[in-house]
Design a protein around this motif. Structure first.
Motif, PDB file in Angstrom:
ATOM      1  N   PRO A 156      10.435 -48.307   5.073  1.00 56.92           N
ATOM      2  CA  PRO A 156      11.383 -49.020   4.200  1.00 56.92           C
ATOM      3  C   PRO A 156      10.658 -49.433   2.920  1.00 56.92           C
ATOM      4  O   PRO A 156       9.437 -49.645   2.936  1.00 56.92           O
ATOM      5  CB  PRO A 156      11.780 -50.261   5.017  1.00 56.92           C
ATOM      6  CG  PRO A 156      11.247 -50.029   6.398  1.00 56.92           C
ATOM      7  CD  PRO A 156      10.111 -49.065   6.291  1.00 56.92           C
ATOM      8  N   GLY A 157      11.386 -49.534   1.819  1.00 61.67           N
ATOM      9  CA  GLY A 157      10.765 -50.004   0.588  1.00 61.67           C
ATOM     10  C   GLY A 157      10.145 -51.378   0.767  1.00 61.67           C
ATOM     11  O   GLY A 157      10.754 -52.265   1.368  1.00 61.67           O
ATOM     12  N   PHE A 158       8.926 -51.564   0.263  1.00 56.43           N
ATOM     13  CA  PHE A 158       8.257 -52.847   0.384  1.00 56.43           C
ATOM     14  C   PHE A 158       8.902 -53.866  -0.560  1.00 56.43           C
ATOM     15  O   PHE A 158       9.357 -53.519  -1.660  1.00 56.43           O
ATOM     16  CB  PHE A 158       6.770 -52.715   0.073  1.00 56.43           C
ATOM     17  CG  PHE A 158       6.031 -51.808   1.029  1.00 56.43           C
ATOM     18  CD1 PHE A 158       6.447 -51.680   2.344  1.00 56.43           C
ATOM     19  CD2 PHE A 158       4.926 -51.079   0.612  1.00 56.43           C
ATOM     20  CE1 PHE A 158       5.768 -50.858   3.238  1.00 56.43           C
ATOM     21  CE2 PHE A 158       4.235 -50.249   1.487  1.00 56.43           C
ATOM     22  CZ  PHE A 158       4.662 -50.133   2.803  1.00 56.43           C
ATOM     23  N   ILE A 159       8.916 -55.127  -0.124  1.00 53.06           N
ATOM     24  CA  ILE A 159       9.602 -56.193  -0.866  1.00 53.06           C
ATOM     25  C   ILE A 159       8.602 -57.296  -1.180  1.00 53.06           C
ATOM     26  O   ILE A 159       7.963 -57.842  -0.275  1.00 53.06           O
ATOM     27  CB  ILE A 159      10.766 -56.769  -0.043  1.00 53.06           C
ATOM     28  CG1 ILE A 159      11.732 -55.653   0.386  1.00 53.06           C
ATOM     29  CG2 ILE A 159      11.497 -57.847  -0.826  1.00 53.06           C
ATOM     30  CD1 ILE A 159      12.765 -56.102   1.414  1.00 53.06           C
ATOM     31  N   ASN A 215       3.252 -47.207  -5.200  1.00 52.87           N
ATOM     32  CA  ASN A 215       2.668 -47.769  -3.977  1.00 52.87           C
ATOM     33  C   ASN A 215       3.731 -48.201  -2.974  1.00 52.87           C
ATOM     34  O   ASN A 215       3.401 -48.796  -1.944  1.00 52.87           O
ATOM     35  CB  ASN A 215       1.767 -48.963  -4.307  1.00 52.87           C
ATOM     36  CG  ASN A 215       0.374 -48.534  -4.745  1.00 52.87           C
ATOM     37  OD1 ASN A 215       0.110 -47.353  -4.937  1.00 52.87           O
ATOM     38  ND2 ASN A 215      -0.519 -49.491  -4.904  1.00 52.87           N
ATOM     39  N   GLY A 216       4.997 -47.942  -3.290  1.00 50.80           N
ATOM     40  CA  GLY A 216       6.073 -48.235  -2.348  1.00 50.80           C
ATOM     41  C   GLY A 216       6.702 -49.600  -2.502  1.00 50.80           C
ATOM     42  O   GLY A 216       7.563 -49.971  -1.698  1.00 50.80           O
ATOM     43  N   VAL A 217       6.286 -50.385  -3.492  1.00 49.34           N
ATOM     44  CA  VAL A 217       6.890 -51.701  -3.742  1.00 49.34           C
ATOM     45  C   VAL A 217       8.137 -51.462  -4.594  1.00 49.34           C
ATOM     46  O   VAL A 217       8.037 -51.192  -5.793  1.00 49.34           O
ATOM     47  CB  VAL A 217       5.909 -52.653  -4.445  1.00 49.34           C
ATOM     48  CG1 VAL A 217       6.543 -54.032  -4.612  1.00 49.34           C
ATOM     49  CG2 VAL A 217       4.607 -52.751  -3.666  1.00 49.34           C
ATOM     50  N   GLY A 252      15.225 -53.726   4.254  1.00 52.46           N
ATOM     51  CA  GLY A 252      14.111 -54.164   5.077  1.00 52.46           C
ATOM     52  C   GLY A 252      13.806 -53.304   6.289  1.00 52.46           C
ATOM     53  O   GLY A 252      12.695 -53.364   6.814  1.00 52.46           O
ATOM     54  N   THR A 253      14.778 -52.497   6.757  1.00 47.63           N
ATOM     55  CA  THR A 253      14.546 -51.628   7.917  1.00 47.63           C
ATOM     56  C   THR A 253      15.263 -50.301   7.726  1.00 47.63           C
ATOM     57  O   THR A 253      16.206 -50.189   6.923  1.00 47.63           O
ATOM     58  CB  THR A 253      15.037 -52.278   9.231  1.00 47.63           C
ATOM     59  OG1 THR A 253      16.428 -52.623   9.089  1.00 47.63           O
ATOM     60  CG2 THR A 253      14.236 -53.517   9.574  1.00 47.63           C
ATOM     61  N   PHE A 306      13.120 -43.515  -2.721  1.00 48.19           N
ATOM     62  CA  PHE A 306      14.552 -43.656  -2.963  1.00 48.19           C
ATOM     63  C   PHE A 306      14.921 -45.132  -2.996  1.00 48.19           C
ATOM     64  O   PHE A 306      14.432 -45.928  -2.187  1.00 48.19           O
ATOM     65  CB  PHE A 306      15.365 -42.967  -1.850  1.00 48.19           C
ATOM     66  CG  PHE A 306      15.092 -41.501  -1.698  1.00 48.19           C
ATOM     67  CD1 PHE A 306      15.876 -40.558  -2.342  1.00 48.19           C
ATOM     68  CD2 PHE A 306      14.036 -41.049  -0.903  1.00 48.19           C
ATOM     69  CE1 PHE A 306      15.618 -39.200  -2.206  1.00 48.19           C
ATOM     70  CE2 PHE A 306      13.775 -39.705  -0.752  1.00 48.19           C
ATOM     71  CZ  PHE A 306      14.572 -38.772  -1.400  1.00 48.19           C
ATOM     72  N   ILE A 307      15.774 -45.498  -3.938  1.00 41.33           N
ATOM     73  CA  ILE A 307      16.364 -46.829  -3.976  1.00 41.33           C
ATOM     74  C   ILE A 307      17.870 -46.670  -3.924  1.00 41.33           C
ATOM     75  O   ILE A 307      18.461 -46.025  -4.805  1.00 41.33           O
ATOM     76  CB  ILE A 307      15.948 -47.610  -5.241  1.00 41.33           C
ATOM     77  CG1 ILE A 307      14.445 -47.900  -5.219  1.00 41.33           C
ATOM     78  CG2 ILE A 307      16.739 -48.915  -5.358  1.00 41.33           C
ATOM     79  CD1 ILE A 307      13.942 -48.654  -6.449  1.00 41.33           C
ATOM     80  N   ASP A 308      18.489 -47.193  -2.874  1.00 46.25           N
ATOM     81  CA  ASP A 308      19.932 -47.011  -2.646  1.00 46.25           C
ATOM     82  C   ASP A 308      20.312 -45.531  -2.701  1.00 46.25           C
ATOM     83  O   ASP A 308      21.360 -45.159  -3.242  1.00 46.25           O
ATOM     84  CB  ASP A 308      20.738 -47.805  -3.674  1.00 46.25           C
ATOM     85  CG  ASP A 308      20.532 -49.307  -3.531  1.00 46.25           C
ATOM     86  OD1 ASP A 308      20.349 -49.770  -2.395  1.00 46.25           O
ATOM     87  OD2 ASP A 308      20.550 -50.010  -4.564  1.00 46.25           O
TER      88      ASP A 308
END
Length: 433
Positions: free
Chosen positions: A84-87, A136-138, A376-377, A405-407
């Protein structure tokens, strides 16, 4: 005057350089079904699915599992990993660009109590610092204003947008309070004794918050004709629509801050910094307080601390049963936020399970921000905000992204850093020839 003109001219050149190479163009909406196959899926809730297929359409995950038939466009990711994308939580990304160029900084506001200051409208979606998070996935973060005691209102954004309106994921999610220290360090340049001494203004500073919030409650009941923007900005704390993030360090400050919030009728409280929170975990569990602990790659704050306390602090809190995420705040916090996955990886070296460490910056962060219904998952029905890594994303040697990917939008992984890497790699190769 000559030196002033030179200074203004150089500042102008630096500002021009910020925008000469603008951020990569944001990706368009997902137009076809995408399937990622043969991958190890790190769901973000502590589970791992081997040889998984992940299908998503219209920006939403529709299938996840080892026995899923691929559909639409297929990305063969055999031997790779999906996360999942890091937050990131409690960040100033997009509010400042170059510390030495004042015109590019919009982090701090004047005044001690400024809850009506909104970080979202100041967020720069084309920041080149924000752009450098994605490789970096953030991919998402909570953007927080600084300055004063009650610093303002944050919002949650995603990191591939044309402007702040496009970036917004959760608007005005929380208010942020810097709790005063009960002790202060002597200022030698003013002739004060060295070391720590009690803060004589501690009680009066707390009383200032109390008076303001009490007046805000009265304002809500009386509803005067003349609007008070500061009072209106905190009403969400009392009706539960907003959280209060309190930055506090030692046991006394933490206990005082949480007790104060509860007495004022504020139920949703999140603790930030929390350096000594591990000493009072029972108290925090009793009041159901999540913790945004400081970054792990730092040194101890006090002489009698364990040398490895910053490394293991998240594990101590997690093992005590608290909901924990990691705060990248500190020196050069915006630039260092790209190291968020490695802060989590640091805790693995302290004995924390790798999937639990992953939760620190995925599902835990989403829960604390109140966006876990969508982010988050890697679960059916949630946003396809994820990335494919060549290896272990919590290890800088394995954190090499091939897709993100974002959304559901296939975003660019190019940045000023990758451009420089390619440029000088070519130069090096030419010299070798």
């Amino acid at each position: 005057m000559k030196h002033l003109i030179q200074h203004i001219f150089l500042s102008g050149l630096m500002l021009m350089s910020l925008f000469t190479n603008a951020q990569q163009t944001p990706a368009g909406k997902q137009t076809e079904t995408i399937s990622i196959t043969g991958v190890t899926a790190h769901v973000g809730n502590g589970t791992v699915v081997n040889n998984a297929t992940i299908v998503f359409d219209n920006g939403v995950i529709t299938e996840v599992g080892a026995n899923v038939s691929p559909k639409g466009k297929i990305i063969n990711a055999e031997g790779k990993h999906v996360y999942p994308g890091f937050i990131t939580v409690n960040s100033t990304l997009g509010l400042g660009e170059v510390d030495a160029v004042r015109a590019s900084m919009d982090v701090n506001e004047i005044g001690s109590i400024s809850p009506n200051i909104r970080s979202l409208i100041a967020y720069n979606a084309e920041s080149r610092v924000v752009e450098s998070m994605r490789p970096n996935g953030v991919l998402m973060g909570q953007i927080v204003p600084r300055g004063g005691r009650l610093t303002g209102t944050s919002s949650v954004v995603q990191f591939d947008a044309w402007n702040w309106e496009d970036a917004a994921v959760k608007v005005d999610d929380a208010l942020h309070l810097n709790w005063p220290n009960s002790f202060s360090r002597g200022r030698w340049w003013l002739g004060e004794p060295a070391g720590y001494s009690p803060n004589k203004n501690y009680s009066s500073e707390i009383e200032t918050f109390k008076t303001f919030l009490t007046d805000a409650k009265i304002y809500a009941k009386t509803k005067p004709a003349k609007k008070n923007l500061a009072f209106e900005a905190v009403q969400g704390l009392f009706d539960g629509s907003q959280k209060l993030f309190i930055d506090a360090t030692s046991e006394k400050e933490i206990i005082d801050a949480v007790t104060f919030a509860k007495e004022m009728g504020i139920d949703k409280v999140v603790l930030v910094g929390a350096y000594h929170a591990y000493k009072i975990t029972d108290f925090l569990k009793q009041h159901n307080i999540p913790v945004v602990v400081g970054r792990t790659q730092s040194t101890p704050s006090f002489e009698d601390d364990d040398y490895d306390l910053p490394y293991k602090n998240p594990k101590l809190l997690h093992d005590a049963g608290l909901l924990v995420t990691i705060n990248p705040g500190g020196r050069m916090e915006r630039m260092n936020t790209r190291n968020l996955p490695f802060y989590a990886g640091q805790v693995v070296g302290q004995g924390m399970d790798k999937e639990d460490a992953l939760k620190l910056i995925t599902s835990n962060a989403a829960k604390i921000l109140g966006i876990d219904d969508k982010y988050g998952t890697l679960e059916v029905g949630k946003s396809a905000t994820l990335f494919i890594s060549e290896g272990d994303a919590l290890d800088m040697r394995g954190n090499v992204l091939s897709h993100a990917f974002i959304d559901g939008r296939n975003i660019s992984l190019e940045s000023h850093h990758t451009n420089l890497y390619q440029r000088y790699s070519n130069k090096f190769n030419e010299q070798q020839d």
